[in-house]
Design an enzyme around this catalytic site. Structure first.
Site, PDB file in Angstrom:
ATOM      1  N   HIS A  55      -9.433   1.249   4.557  1.00  0.00           N
ATOM      2  CA  HIS A  55      -8.188   1.419   5.314  1.00  0.00           C
ATOM      3  C   HIS A  55      -8.444   2.359   6.492  1.00  0.00           C
ATOM      4  O   HIS A  55      -9.225   3.309   6.380  1.00  0.00           O
ATOM      5  CB  HIS A  55      -7.093   1.974   4.402  1.00  0.00           C
ATOM      6  CG  HIS A  55      -5.750   1.952   5.048  1.00  0.00           C
ATOM      7  ND1 HIS A  55      -5.355   2.914   5.947  1.00  0.00           N
ATOM      8  CD2 HIS A  55      -4.734   1.058   4.968  1.00  0.00           C
ATOM      9  CE1 HIS A  55      -4.139   2.620   6.376  1.00  0.00           C
ATOM     10  NE2 HIS A  55      -3.743   1.494   5.801  1.00  0.00           N
TER      11      HIS A  55
ATOM     12  N   GLU B   7      -5.694  -4.948  10.439  1.00  0.00           N
ATOM     13  CA  GLU B   7      -4.644  -3.954  10.672  1.00  0.00           C
ATOM     14  C   GLU B   7      -4.928  -3.230  11.988  1.00  0.00           C
ATOM     15  O   GLU B   7      -5.696  -2.256  12.005  1.00  0.00           O
ATOM     16  CB  GLU B   7      -4.615  -2.936   9.531  1.00  0.00           C
ATOM     17  CG  GLU B   7      -4.282  -3.555   8.192  1.00  0.00           C
ATOM     18  CD  GLU B   7      -3.640  -2.532   7.257  1.00  0.00           C
ATOM     19  OE1 GLU B   7      -2.542  -2.801   6.773  1.00  0.00           O
ATOM     20  OE2 GLU B   7      -4.228  -1.467   7.045  1.00  0.00           O
TER      21      GLU B   7
ATOM     22  N   ASN C 215       0.863  -1.186   0.000  1.00  0.00           N
ATOM     23  CA  ASN C 215       0.000   0.000   0.000  1.00  0.00           C
ATOM     24  C   ASN C 215       0.898   1.233   0.000  1.00  0.00           C
ATOM     25  O   ASN C 215       1.478   1.566   1.020  1.00  0.00           O
ATOM     26  CB  ASN C 215      -0.895  -0.049   1.245  1.00  0.00           C
ATOM     27  CG  ASN C 215      -1.700   1.217   1.422  1.00  0.00           C
ATOM     28  OD1 ASN C 215      -1.817   2.017   0.495  1.00  0.00           O
ATOM     29  ND2 ASN C 215      -2.271   1.384   2.610  1.00  0.00           N
TER      30      ASN C 215
ATOM     31  N   LYS D 226       0.102   4.325  -0.271  1.00  0.00           N
ATOM     32  CA  LYS D 226      -0.473   5.536   0.339  1.00  0.00           C
ATOM     33  C   LYS D 226      -0.191   6.744  -0.560  1.00  0.00           C
ATOM     34  O   LYS D 226      -0.256   6.615  -1.784  1.00  0.00           O
ATOM     35  CB  LYS D 226       0.054   5.700   1.768  1.00  0.00           C
ATOM     36  CG  LYS D 226      -0.135   4.433   2.600  1.00  0.00           C
ATOM     37  CD  LYS D 226       0.107   4.619   4.067  1.00  0.00           C
ATOM     38  CE  LYS D 226      -0.086   3.284   4.769  1.00  0.00           C
ATOM     39  NZ  LYS D 226      -0.030   3.394   6.229  1.00  0.00           N
TER      40      LYS D 226
ATOM     41  N   SER E  31       3.251  -2.472  10.304  1.00  0.00           N
ATOM     42  CA  SER E  31       4.697  -2.565  10.499  1.00  0.00           C
ATOM     43  C   SER E  31       5.273  -3.926  10.104  1.00  0.00           C
ATOM     44  O   SER E  31       6.181  -4.444  10.760  1.00  0.00           O
ATOM     45  CB  SER E  31       5.072  -2.209  11.946  1.00  0.00           C
ATOM     46  OG  SER E  31       4.690  -0.868  12.237  1.00  0.00           O
TER      47      SER E  31
ATOM     48  N   GLU F 247      -6.866   4.747   7.612  1.00  0.00           N
ATOM     49  CA  GLU F 247      -6.652   6.178   7.318  1.00  0.00           C
ATOM     50  C   GLU F 247      -7.860   6.776   6.613  1.00  0.00           C
ATOM     51  O   GLU F 247      -8.175   7.953   6.811  1.00  0.00           O
ATOM     52  CB  GLU F 247      -5.356   6.342   6.495  1.00  0.00           C
ATOM     53  CG  GLU F 247      -4.131   6.105   7.385  1.00  0.00           C
ATOM     54  CD  GLU F 247      -2.914   5.536   6.682  1.00  0.00           C
ATOM     55  OE1 GLU F 247      -2.836   5.596   5.436  1.00  0.00           O
ATOM     56  OE2 GLU F 247      -2.034   5.004   7.385  1.00  0.00           O
TER      57      GLU F 247
ATOM     58  N   GLY G 158       2.425   2.022  10.789  1.00  0.00           N
ATOM     59  CA  GLY G 158       3.414   3.096  10.669  1.00  0.00           C
ATOM     60  C   GLY G 158       4.136   3.414  11.970  1.00  0.00           C
ATOM     61  O   GLY G 158       4.824   4.419  12.072  1.00  0.00           O
TER      62      GLY G 158
HETATM   63  P1  PGA Z   1       2.812   0.059   7.697  1.00  0.00           P
HETATM   64  O1  PGA Z   1       1.369   0.354   7.044  1.00  0.00           O
HETATM   65  O2  PGA Z   1       3.316  -1.221   7.105  1.00  0.00           O
HETATM   66  O3  PGA Z   1       3.641   1.258   7.309  1.00  0.00           O
HETATM   67  O4  PGA Z   1       2.595  -0.052   9.173  1.00  0.00           O
HETATM   68  C1  PGA Z   1       0.458  -0.683   6.834  1.00  0.00           C
HETATM   69  C2  PGA Z   1      -0.822  -0.143   6.220  1.00  0.00           C
HETATM   70  O5  PGA Z   1      -1.239   0.978   6.571  1.00  0.00           O
HETATM   71  O6  PGA Z   1      -1.457  -0.816   5.393  1.00  0.00           O
END
Ligand code: PGA
Length: 244
Positions: A98, A168, A12, A14, A204, A100, A174
């Site tokens: 997601h 998630e 992803n 982003k 992560s 976000e 992140g």
């Molecule tokens: P990350 O993000 O691997 O940077 O923690 C995962 C995601 O948001 O899908």
């Protein structure tokens, strides 16, 4: 087919990589992953880079998904993109829900389910995301949150061979704080009891923790953010889980 036959690793991106960077990344990734069996790789660029990414990956088994999709085909929805447009741009799937999108852009269990339903009807594969906030986990409410989020998807969709879920935990996204394999397995088993489709873990994921997370019986792949932005770290995750 056995859902665990081939782990899925989805990157992803982003809000990273315009068309130029997407071409450079995808061309290098196609070469780096050539001949790698036992893993299915997906990249999820921003909308404007979908065409460039899919052209750069033509002939490669790496697939291109979007990061979101609207629940109607056309209409007065400024700033939205529909599944039929994504297909035309070269995407074969999309992420929906997601955290976000839920946190910053107003997505709810209802809109996520509608986005997923329309994308599946249109012929896209879907990765629908769920996961609890840190405060919800600390309050012992993880199960309740997952039952609500997955319940909304199950009610709207039911099992579908093009549907994948991603667990998630928001506190692991992140942050460098990965769920332990036991925490991931517990959540995945709960989710599987509500909707029996492949379930990715996200939060992560890195080259050095991917294999252990994916060794859990109900972890079928990974949704990777930060570590998907460099060809070598994304490819190293694919290497680590291929055939495992
Ligand atoms: P990350 O993000 O691997 O940077 O923690 C995962 C995601 O948001 O899908």
């Amino acid at each position: 087919m056995d859902r665990r036959a081939i782990p899925l690793i989805a990157g992803n991106w982003k809000l990273f990589k315009g068309p130029g960077e997407a071409v450079a990344f995808c061309s290098a990734l196609a070469v780096r992953l050539e001949g790698l069996a036992g893993v299915a790789a997906v990249v999820c660029p921003p909308y404007v880079s979908l065409g460039a990414a899919s052209a750069a990956l033509s002939g490669s088994p790496v697939r291109v998904f979007a990061q979101n999709a609207h629940w109607q085909e056309t209409g007065a929805f400024t700033g939205e993109i529909s599944p039929v447009m994504l297909l035309e741009a070269g995407a074969v799937g999309t992420i929906v829900g997601h955290s976000e999108r839920r946190q910053h852009f107003g997505d709810t269990d209802d809109t996520v389910a509608r986005r997923a339903a329309h994308a599946l009807e249109t012929g896209l594969d879907v990765i629908a995301c769920v996961g609890e906030l840190e405060a919800e986990r600390e309050a012992g409410r993880t199960g309740e949150v997952l039952r609500r989020q997955v319940g909304a998807l199950a009610a709207a969709l039911g099992p579908n061979e093009r549907l994948t879920l991603a667990y998630e935990p928001v506190w692991a996204i992140g942050t460098g704080r990965t769920a332990t394999p036991e925490q991931a397995q517990e959540a995945h088993a709960l989710i599987r009891g509500l909707l029996d489709v492949p379930i990715l873990y996200g939060g992560s994921v890195k080259p050095d923790n991917a294999a252990e997370l994916l060794s859990q019986p109900d972890v079928d792949g990974a949704l990777v953010g930060g570590a998907s932005l460099e060809v070598e770290s994304f490819a190293a995750i694919c290497d680590a889980v291929a055939g495992g």
